[in-house]
Design a protein around this motif. Structure first.
Motif, PDB file in Angstrom:
ATOM      1  N   SER A   1      -9.433  -1.589  13.223  1.00 45.02           N
ATOM      2  CA  SER A   1      -8.343  -1.085  12.394  1.00 45.02           C
ATOM      3  C   SER A   1      -6.997  -1.681  12.805  1.00 45.02           C
ATOM      4  O   SER A   1      -6.026  -1.566  12.077  1.00 45.02           O
ATOM      5  CB  SER A   1      -8.290   0.437  12.461  1.00 45.02           C
ATOM      6  OG  SER A   1      -7.808   0.838  13.718  1.00 45.02           O
TER       7      SER A   1
ATOM      8  N   ASN B   1      -7.234  -4.261  10.142  1.00 44.67           N
ATOM      9  CA  ASN B   1      -7.485  -3.738   8.816  1.00 44.67           C
ATOM     10  C   ASN B   1      -7.574  -2.218   8.912  1.00 44.67           C
ATOM     11  O   ASN B   1      -8.649  -1.676   9.151  1.00 44.67           O
ATOM     12  CB  ASN B   1      -8.786  -4.323   8.261  1.00 44.67           C
ATOM     13  CG  ASN B   1      -9.108  -3.760   6.897  1.00 44.67           C
ATOM     14  OD1 ASN B   1      -8.392  -2.877   6.394  1.00 44.67           O
ATOM     15  ND2 ASN B   1     -10.166  -4.255   6.292  1.00 44.67           N
TER      16      ASN B   1
ATOM     17  N   THR C   1      -7.826   0.091   6.944  1.00 42.12           N
ATOM     18  CA  THR C   1      -8.680   0.874   6.040  1.00 42.12           C
ATOM     19  C   THR C   1     -10.062   1.134   6.614  1.00 42.12           C
ATOM     20  O   THR C   1     -10.800   1.949   6.078  1.00 42.12           O
ATOM     21  CB  THR C   1      -8.847   0.180   4.674  1.00 42.12           C
ATOM     22  OG1 THR C   1      -9.373  -1.126   4.891  1.00 42.12           O
ATOM     23  CG2 THR C   1      -7.540   0.080   3.941  1.00 42.12           C
TER      24      THR C   1
ATOM     25  N   PHE D   1      -9.382   6.686  -0.478  1.00 42.22           N
ATOM     26  CA  PHE D   1      -8.923   5.447  -1.105  1.00 42.22           C
ATOM     27  C   PHE D   1      -8.988   5.494  -2.620  1.00 42.22           C
ATOM     28  O   PHE D   1      -8.462   4.622  -3.287  1.00 42.22           O
ATOM     29  CB  PHE D   1      -9.743   4.266  -0.583  1.00 42.22           C
ATOM     30  CG  PHE D   1      -9.588   4.066   0.895  1.00 42.22           C
ATOM     31  CD1 PHE D   1      -8.333   3.770   1.418  1.00 42.22           C
ATOM     32  CD2 PHE D   1     -10.641   4.229   1.754  1.00 42.22           C
ATOM     33  CE1 PHE D   1      -8.166   3.603   2.772  1.00 42.22           C
ATOM     34  CE2 PHE D   1     -10.484   4.064   3.108  1.00 42.22           C
ATOM     35  CZ  PHE D   1      -9.236   3.765   3.623  1.00 42.22           C
TER      36      PHE D   1
ATOM     37  N   ALA E   1     -13.163  -1.125  -2.001  1.00 42.79           N
ATOM     38  CA  ALA E   1     -12.260  -2.236  -1.723  1.00 42.79           C
ATOM     39  C   ALA E   1     -12.691  -3.526  -2.407  1.00 42.79           C
ATOM     40  O   ALA E   1     -11.901  -4.430  -2.572  1.00 42.79           O
ATOM     41  CB  ALA E   1     -12.151  -2.458  -0.211  1.00 42.79           C
TER      42      ALA E   1
ATOM     43  N   VAL F   1      -6.098  -7.011   2.635  1.00 40.74           N
ATOM     44  CA  VAL F   1      -6.752  -5.713   2.477  1.00 40.74           C
ATOM     45  C   VAL F   1      -6.439  -5.107   1.115  1.00 40.74           C
ATOM     46  O   VAL F   1      -7.305  -4.592   0.416  1.00 40.74           O
ATOM     47  CB  VAL F   1      -6.281  -4.750   3.585  1.00 40.74           C
ATOM     48  CG1 VAL F   1      -6.880  -3.382   3.371  1.00 40.74           C
ATOM     49  CG2 VAL F   1      -6.635  -5.302   4.943  1.00 40.74           C
TER      50      VAL F   1
ATOM     51  N   LEU G   1      -8.413  -4.162  -3.028  1.00 40.95           N
ATOM     52  CA  LEU G   1      -8.456  -2.727  -3.271  1.00 40.95           C
ATOM     53  C   LEU G   1      -7.656  -2.388  -4.521  1.00 40.95           C
ATOM     54  O   LEU G   1      -8.115  -1.645  -5.392  1.00 40.95           O
ATOM     55  CB  LEU G   1      -7.900  -1.978  -2.055  1.00 40.95           C
ATOM     56  CG  LEU G   1      -7.872  -0.461  -2.214  1.00 40.95           C
ATOM     57  CD1 LEU G   1      -9.269   0.112  -2.128  1.00 40.95           C
ATOM     58  CD2 LEU G   1      -6.983   0.192  -1.174  1.00 40.95           C
TER      59      LEU G   1
ATOM     60  N   THR H   1      -2.503   4.342  -0.047  1.00 41.83           N
ATOM     61  CA  THR H   1      -3.206   3.493   0.913  1.00 41.83           C
ATOM     62  C   THR H   1      -2.302   2.358   1.385  1.00 41.83           C
ATOM     63  O   THR H   1      -2.267   2.023   2.571  1.00 41.83           O
ATOM     64  CB  THR H   1      -4.476   2.910   0.278  1.00 41.83           C
ATOM     65  OG1 THR H   1      -5.240   3.986  -0.250  1.00 41.83           O
ATOM     66  CG2 THR H   1      -5.291   2.146   1.292  1.00 41.83           C
TER      67      THR H   1
ATOM     68  N   VAL I   1      -1.446   1.482   5.214  1.00 51.93           N
ATOM     69  CA  VAL I   1      -1.840   0.182   5.765  1.00 51.93           C
ATOM     70  C   VAL I   1      -0.619  -0.539   6.335  1.00 51.93           C
ATOM     71  O   VAL I   1      -0.651  -1.067   7.454  1.00 51.93           O
ATOM     72  CB  VAL I   1      -2.527  -0.670   4.669  1.00 51.93           C
ATOM     73  CG1 VAL I   1      -2.598  -2.130   5.083  1.00 51.93           C
ATOM     74  CG2 VAL I   1      -3.913  -0.136   4.390  1.00 51.93           C
TER      75      VAL I   1
END
Lengths: 280, 495, 252
Positions: A143, A146, A148, A201, A205, C57, C61, C103, C107
């Protein structure tokens, strides 16, 4: 520097294994971790908002994040301090392999994630506890690049744990059984991770997986149901391939290397490795 | 064994899952303030013995030991069963330090400066910080690392890394220090520094144990030798007594003074009017730096012509670009300027793998080059496409040349280091390339291996291959090659 | 460039910001947080790296969310357009926007933290807080090993190309090539880790006793008070959100 004794006390399995009380505490932590993950899942499914038209439910997101994260932390806390150093040094390796082998496999153009090869490999060599801790920790470290993947730590721990169980029950002794074990693992891991994708989310993704979810949504499924179904389509196949690759790698390693792992010797994880016969 | 600080009596030691013992009938002892050398060829069990003495391999978790270990007056007996004493690795290494051959293996990989790496062992023992600072400064002074304390361990040179690993091992003040090939792949300056450090340690009363496959100057300074062959101690005694013994001669131990005198004059250079097989013209190359800027070019306007049957050695200091030069031969690197032609043909535009048919390149680290399950499969890889039905006989022939015929069914990773290098050499030889490029071929080879290498290189040249070898060993270069060139400032000139 | 904040303070700040943004769940706030993180990243000199990592990322998404909720949102009522089975609804687009920005903000904030924190300081600070040293080891060791892997894989690839391996053509031959590259990599890493375990044991890593730290990480009391305040604030935000939308009163 105080001169310690050159030898360790004669009884007790390992340096960190400690007393019966410490073992009980660890057991409680493990159960609490598993309970937190299972409880969170059940709670989320039962209380999922019937109407998401007013926007994504922050409530479910917070519960999912909190419950799964707590579970992963409890599992790590239970497993980490008692793992021998020889297993511990494999964890960074597993993480590196998750990333690097994932990218390598990605270069072949196959439409899967392949992000658990290292975790499964370590679980096969070092057992379920090591696998679970590796899965969870590798999510935490990954993480950093990334964020997520962080909420999926519990799912990754489950994959490592189940891979270790499969190895212990001898499913890696026959090459064709490894993908079967992977398939079953994929079903469970996919179902457990679906609420994260849905509530945290709001989707998946990847574009491919997104299209699949769209198809289920077009048929009128709720978001959680659509994502769960998508996971049931993609994850078992993905994990079956990952388990097969891990099995291939384990058998490509020299016997001298694999047999150094006590877990491999004790449970005769691989074909051809004789069980330990203590001649005292 | 009177007066010994560390003594071992090993009836047998087996790794788990292996029927043949790795060590058998070895008696060992080391006295304070002296150097003890354990000599033997590749695969003779030196490293296993060293790690066993230092508690890196622990009886029980690592394998089954029958025999005894005695350290600082405490005697531990092992029967190979469940009731054996279990060694406490941290306490053991307080008294016996070990430095592996691959010094990087000593590093924790979790500390970002040399100072913190040194302190790692003290931190784990709960040493108070004030004392830790003092001890780190003291050990840095002793090992000459003071100027490097703030550096990242990953950026150290080979010699610096070796000294750091030694410092990490001695910071807890052990009475015994076991060093595995402490001088391997060090340049001249590095050798002097490490030898100087060993002198200081023995001067302070440490018993130093050196594991080595060369009876070099360091080994000759030892008070006592133990000769290992096939896991057994075949002779022990003073260097004077053993240097000419049959037992030493039987092992693969390299005797530098002897090998240096061997070089009889090579066969004459091949006739100069044959067509050159490898031609480099005006080659310039620099690695792209960060942000696209090109660093100072490593190679500039470099020219080289090698004819069939000719052996050319390239020497030069570390970082001069020797390996970079070799990688131009088969297209792994492409020149920024100039051309590279093999047998009159340029590789521009072809993938590197295609060039392998005519250029065989042996890398420094054989481990990267090997990927199959058995030695035979390894050598046979890709041969069928090249040689058709002859593939099988070519593979066996190449194994025969390097002396690995009997290991055909072994897993490559289970071979000792010397044989791994020879296997990598065999994979190159089997393809019968027109150009043979060898990167530091002598490193890690024992005497048997060196003999095989010599034989293989001459055979390839006799068959008409052009051989280019890169080496830091000037004596070997003079002995093996028709021509010795030095790479300096990006150009080749006669040495 | 390493951050000037103590590692625990920036960790707490990033974590709490992410939690509060999630709890609030309104897109203007999410957008503001994301932008603020981007500005801070640029000012810390890591803007390019953070944005590249975030884009890798967030772009897939974001596109996936737009396709999913923009076109298929059975719960939507305000229909804007219909193409066959696909229905563009205002609710669907809002949902995609809300999820995406939430998100995105998290992030950005977490990447800002991980690209500015000094990993050795973080590990030392965590160990100082009583976290098991094993955790710090795995974190730091992985962060050391990862960047070295690209070089290692390059070496393996070059060594194998020199043996005539050509990675071209169809998926099957690529798969074979990948297998050949994996084996030396895995074998090398596992063998290295074997000797590393022996070295760590010898250097006392497996021991149970108390440990000390050579590295000193400054942690001024102001930072500690700031952390406490942040944690309280985040807890309050979570509590408010949970209380506001406790589902027992919600769906039947």
């Amino acid at each position: 520097m105080s001169q310690q004794s050159l030898t360790l006390p004669a009884t007790g399995p390992g340096s960190g294994a400690g007393s019966a009380k410490a073992r009980r505490i660890r057991r409680v932590l493990e159960l609490a971790g598993a309970a937190a993950i299972a409880g969170t899942y059940v709670f989320l499914v039962l209380t999922q908002p019937a109407d998401i038209a007013n926007g994504p439910a922050s409530f479910s997101a917070l519960v999912a994040l909190g419950g799964f994260f707590l579970g992963a932390v409890l599992l790590i806390a239970a497993a980490l301090p008692v793992l021998p150093t020889s297993t511990l040094v494999l964890m960074p390796v597993a993480l590196v392999l998750n990333v690097v082998l994932g990218q390598l496999m990605g270069s072949t153009g196959l439409p899967f994630y392949f992000d658990a090869i290292g975790t499964v490999l370590i679980a096969v060599l070092a057992g379920p506890a090591a696998g679970a801790a590796t899965g969870a920790l590798s999510s935490i470290v990954w993480s950093f690049f990334n964020p997520t993947v962080l909420p999926f730590a519990a799912g990754a721990a489950l994959i490592g744990f189940l891979a270790g169980l499969a190895a212990r029950s001898g499913l890696f002794r026959r090459f064709y059984l490894a993908p079967v074990a992977g398939f079953v693992t994929g079903i469970l891991a996919g179902v457990v991770s679906a609420p994260i994708a849905a509530f945290v989310f709001g989707g998946t993704a990847g574009l491919g997986t997104g299209a699949l979810v769209s198809a289920f949504r077009a048929m009128g499924d709720t978001l959680l149901a659509a994502i769960t179904k998508q996971a049931l389509v993609s994850d078992p196949m993905d994990k079956a391939i990952v388990f097969a690759i891990a099995a291939m790698l384990v058998y490509a390693l020299p016997r001298r290397t694999t047999v150094q792992f006590p877990f491999v010797r004790r449970f005769r994880v691989l074909a051809g490795t004789a069980p330990e016969t203590p001649e005292a | 064994m009177a007066g010994a600080i560390l003594a071992a009596r090993i009836c047998s030691f087996n790794f788990h899952g292996e029927r043949a013992p790795a060590l058998r009938d070895v008696d060992f002892s080391a006295r304070p303030g002296t150097v003890t050398a354990v000599l033997g060829g590749s695969g003779s069990g030196k490293t296993t013995l060293g790690k066993l003495l230092a508690g890196w391999l622990r009886p029980g978790p690592a394998g089954r030991l029958r025999g005894s270990l005695a350290l600082a007056g405490e005697l531990l007996e092992f029967q190979g069963g469940e009731d054996d004493p279990r060694i406490n690795p941290a306490a053991w290494s307080d008294r016996v330090g070990y430095v592996p051959q691959e010094a990087a293996a000593m590093l924790s990989t979790v500390r970002s400066t040399v100072a913190e790496e040194l302190a790692f062992g003290l931190e784990n023992r709960g040493t108070p910080r004030a004392r830790m600072l003092r001890e780190v400064a003291g050990i840095a002074e002793l090992t000459g690392l003071t100027a490097l304390l703030g550096r990242d361990p990953a950026t150290l040179s080979g010699g610096e890394l070796r000294r750091l690993a030694m410092a990490c091992a001695v910071i807890t003040g052990p009475g015994v220090l076991v060093l595995d090939e402490p001088l391997a792949s060090l340049d001249a300056a590095g050798v002097i520094q490490v030898r100087d450090l060993i002198c200081r340690l023995t001067g302070a009363g440490t018993a130093v144990v050196v594991l080595s496959q060369a009876a070099d100057g360091l080994a000759r300074s030892a008070a006592h030798w133990i000769i290992l062959d096939g896991g057994t101690a075949t002779a022990t005694g003073t260097p004077r007594k053993l240097i000419r013994s049959a037992e030493l001669a039987r092992t693969g131990t390299v005797l530098p003074a002897v090998t240096c005198t061997v070089p009889a004059v090579r066969a004459q250079s091949p006739v100069p009017d044959t067509e050159p097989v490898l031609e480099l013209e005006g080659v310039g190359f620099g690695f792209p730096g960060a942000g696209g800027a090109v660093h100072e070019p490593l190679l500039r306007n470099l020219g080289l012509t090698v004819r069939p049957g000719e052996i050319v050695a390239v020497t030069g200091r570390n970082g001069a670009g020797k390996s970079t030069l070799l990688r131009h031969f088969n297209g792994l690197l492409r020149p920024d300027t100039g051309t590279v032609r093999v047998a009159g043909q340029s590789f521009a535009g072809l993938p590197a793998g295609r060039a392998a048919a005519s250029v065989g390149l042996l890398f420094q680290h054989p481990r990267d080059q090997l990927f199959e399950r058995t030695v035979l499969r390894e050598v046979s890889f890709g041969l069928r496409r090249l040689h058709g039905r002859e593939a099988g006989s070519r593979a066996h022939e190449a194994l025969e040349t390097v002396g690995l015929s009997r290991d055909a069914a072994t897993h490559p990773a289970e071979l000792p280091a010397s044989k791994q290098r020879l296997l990598a050499l065999a994979t190159v030889l089997a393809r019968r390339p027109a150009v043979l490029a060898l990167d530091e071929p002598t490193v890690g080879l024992d005497r048997h291996g060196l003999g095989r290498l010599d034989h293989a290189v001459s055979a390839a040249a006799a068959r008409g291959a052009a051989v280019v070898l890169v080496t830091h060993d000037a004596a070997y270069a003079r002995a093996a090659a028709h021509r010795v060139l030095e790479l300096d400032g990006g150009c080749l000139r006669d040495a | 460039m390493p951050s000037t904040l103590p590692p625990l303070t920036s960790l707490t700040a990033a974590g709490c910001t992410a939690v509060i943004t999630t709890a609030a769940g309104t897109w203007p706030l999410s957008l503001a947080v994301g932008l603020a993180a981007a500005v801070l990243a640029v000012r810390a000199g890591v803007g390019r790296r953070v944005l590249a990592a975030a884009a890798a990322v967030l772009l897939p998404l974001g596109l996936s969310l737009l396709m999913l909720h923009g076109l298929f949102f059975p719960e939507g009522r305000t229909v804007l357009a219909v193409w066959g089975p696909a229905r563009v609804t205002a609710e669907g687009l809002t949902f995609a926007l809300e999820s995406g920005t939430r998100t995105g903000a998290c992030v950005m904030v977490l990447l800002l933290f991980s690209f500015t924190v000094s990993a050795p300081d973080l590990v030392a600070a965590l160990a100082g807080r009583g976290l098991p040293p094993q955790f710090g080891f795995v974190l730091a060791s992985a962060l050391t090993l990862l960047p070295a892997m690209a070089g290692r894989l390059d070496n393996i690839r070059a060594a194998q190309e020199a043996r005539g391996l050509v990675l071209r053509g169809g998926m099957l031959s690529r798969l074979v090539g990948v297998r050949l590259q994996m084996v030396p990599l895995v074998l090398g890493l596992i063998e290295d880790s074997g000797s590393r375990a022996q070295a760590l044991e010898a250097r006392g890593f497996g021991g149970p006793g108390p440990r000390t730290s050579y590295r000193e990480v400054a942690d001024p009391p102001a930072g500690r008070r700031f952390r406490t305040a942040l944690l309280l604030f985040a807890a309050a935000a979570v509590a408010l959100r949970l209380a506001a939308s406790w589902p027992v009163a919600g769906p039947s």
